[in-house]
Design an enzyme around this catalytic site. Structure first.
Site, PDB file in Angstrom:
ATOM      1  N   MET A  22       0.924  -1.384   0.082  1.00 22.93           N
ATOM      2  CA  MET A  22      -0.084  -0.112  -0.082  1.00 22.93           C
ATOM      3  C   MET A  22       0.942   1.259   0.232  1.00 22.93           C
ATOM      4  SD  MET A  22      -2.928  -1.349   2.785  1.00 22.93           S
ATOM      5  CE  MET A  22      -2.164  -2.120   3.750  1.00 22.93           C
ATOM      6  N   MET A  23       0.750   2.276  -1.070  1.00 26.27           N
ATOM      7  CA  MET A  23       1.496   3.187  -1.233  1.00 26.27           C
ATOM      8  C   MET A  23       1.355   4.190   0.097  1.00 26.27           C
ATOM      9  SD  MET A  23       3.139   2.779  -3.740  1.00 26.27           S
ATOM     10  CE  MET A  23       3.830   4.760  -4.281  1.00 26.27           C
ATOM     11  N   CYS A 104      -2.424  -1.607  -9.695  1.00 24.11           N
ATOM     12  CA  CYS A 104      -2.820  -0.110  -9.373  1.00 24.11           C
ATOM     13  C   CYS A 104      -3.445   0.573 -10.437  1.00 24.11           C
ATOM     14  CB  CYS A 104      -1.325   0.495  -9.031  1.00 24.11           C
ATOM     15  SG  CYS A 104      -1.400   2.160  -8.390  1.00 24.11           S
ATOM     16  N   ASN A 215      -7.465 -10.867  -2.944  1.00 22.24           N
ATOM     17  CA  ASN A 215      -7.338  -9.776  -2.552  1.00 22.24           C
ATOM     18  C   ASN A 215      -8.605  -8.848  -2.629  1.00 22.24           C
ATOM     19  OD1 ASN A 215      -5.755  -6.690  -3.330  1.00 22.24           O
ATOM     20  ND2 ASN A 215      -6.043  -7.134  -1.237  1.00 22.24           N
ATOM     21  N   GLY A 217     -11.527  -6.163  -0.210  1.00 19.69           N
ATOM     22  CA  GLY A 217     -12.671  -6.475   0.548  1.00 19.69           C
ATOM     23  C   GLY A 217     -12.718  -7.210   1.694  1.00 19.69           C
ATOM     24  N   GLY A 242      -5.441  -5.666   3.210  1.00 18.74           N
ATOM     25  CA  GLY A 242      -5.034  -4.345   2.842  1.00 18.74           C
ATOM     26  C   GLY A 242      -5.262  -3.443   4.064  1.00 18.74           C
ATOM     27  N   ARG A 243      -6.323  -2.530   3.845  1.00 17.76           N
ATOM     28  CA  ARG A 243      -6.570  -1.576   4.571  1.00 17.76           C
ATOM     29  C   ARG A 243      -7.514  -2.214   6.283  1.00 17.76           C
ATOM     30  NH1 ARG A 243     -11.086   1.051   1.105  1.00 17.76           N
ATOM     31  NH2 ARG A 243     -10.809  -1.148   0.178  1.00 17.76           N
TER      32      ARG A 243
END
Length: 344
Positions: A22-23, A104, A215, A217, A242-243
């Site tokens: 994650m940037m 991306c 990946n 959700g 991720g988040r």
């Protein structure tokens, strides 16, 4: 991990749960913090472009602490020769995997002809992966979307996977959404396009010899376990979070027990103690405390005192000379709030 060099897929175990690249988030300090919560999960760098690796400050871009292992380097680019050179550099730095970003959707990657727009050019992706694979002895993997814009995902995803598989790639991480390069912002592309988990399961069912991680959700370990279960006879090989992992990192403290068969969870307070030597070492090198504490703000999510924890880390870490005492005060605020709740 002593067996990393001996298996055809030395990261097969670690792939069960990985933290997404994650940037601006998954820098070396973030990864060291996440490693304090899970010894098993596979960690990824932020995406680094191949030209930056070749011509830029390599220590700043690629340097990491050995405690982060196993850790993968994600590259961005579409020039096979550049990617091969960058991959060699990454392997020399000690990374355990080279991953190509084919997902991306930002304006920057579109103008540079890499990221999600490469879903339109599966043969170019395969050429890039062949070059990377020839350049390194570590796994070369692909992270992609299911398609972009008006592509039919049932065509675009399989075309990309099959072209890369023919070039020797066996590991794919698939974000189960399209990327809309026209009309949606990068942020909207993380939420607006509908998820198609069934297509990822179909990919695994029809390509059982490939390692397929999902990946997009995935917001809890319950969901991760569901993806890893053999529903309809299909068990995915891994889940990339991720988040959710970033904003509520305490869930990573359950990963080793729930997904890797570990004996116990790592509590948030124990994670802070594990992270402490890293913090102290970086502070001694002159790293500013906020560069590290910014990744910790969600650690106490849902617990009494979580707001005070965030406030102390945010406000007090920016003071001149701020050090580990700020971490101690933030942790103590949570302990005191929990004690008050218990006493009430």
């Amino acid at each position: 991990m002593s067996d990393l060099a001996s298996s055809p897929d030395p990261l097969a175990r670690a792939r069960r749960l990985s933290v997404a690249p994650m940037m601006d988030w998954t820098d070396r300090h973030c990864r060291a913090f996440h490693r304090a919560l899970s010894a098993e999960a596979l960690l990824y760098t932020e995406m680094v472009t191949a030209p930056a690796v070749i011509h830029g400050d390599r220590e700043r871009l690629l340097g990491f602490d050995a405690l982060e292992h196993p850790v993968a380097l994600q590259l961005g680019g579409s020039d096979p020769a550049q990617l091969a050179e960058a991959a060699r550099i990454g392997e020399d730095f000690g990374y355990h995997e080279i991953n190509l970003n084919v997902g991306c959707p930002s304006d920057r990657v579109q103008s540079g002809r890499f990221g999600a727009c490469l879903m339109r050019e599966p043969e170019l992706v395969a050429e890039c992966m062949a070059a990377i694979g020839d350049a390194v002895s570590i796994p070369a993997t692909v992270k992609c979307r299911i398609g972009v814009d008006d592509q039919d995902p049932e065509v675009s995803l399989f075309a990309t996977v099959d072209a890369c598989a023919a070039a020797g790639v066996s590991v794919f991480i698939v974000h189960a959404r399209k990327a809309w390069l026209k009309g949606l912002s990068p942020k909207e592309n993380r939420d607006v396009p509908p998820l198609d988990y069934a297509l990822i399961r179909r990919l695994k069912r029809e390509r059982p010899h490939l390692s397929i991680s999902i990946n997009g959700g995935v917001g809890s370990l319950d969901e991760a376990e569901t993806h890893l279960d053999a529903a309809d006879g299909v068990a995915l090989d891994g889940v990339m979070m991720g988040r959710a992992a970033y904003h509520e990192p305490a869930l990573l403290g359950q990963v080793d027990r729930r997904l890797f068969g570990g004996a116990r969870d790592i509590d948030a307070f124990e994670a802070l103690e594990r992270y402490r030597p890293y913090l102290a070492a970086r502070l001694a090198e002159g790293v500013a405390l906020p560069a590290m504490t910014r990744h910790m703000l969600g650690l106490m999510h849902g617990r009494p005192g979580a707001r005070a924890f965030r406030r102390i880390l945010t406000v007090e870490s920016i003071a001149a000379g701020a050090g580990l005492e700020v971490i101690d005060r933030a942790a103590e605020a949570v302990r005191e709030a929990e004690a008050r709740r218990e006493a009430a």
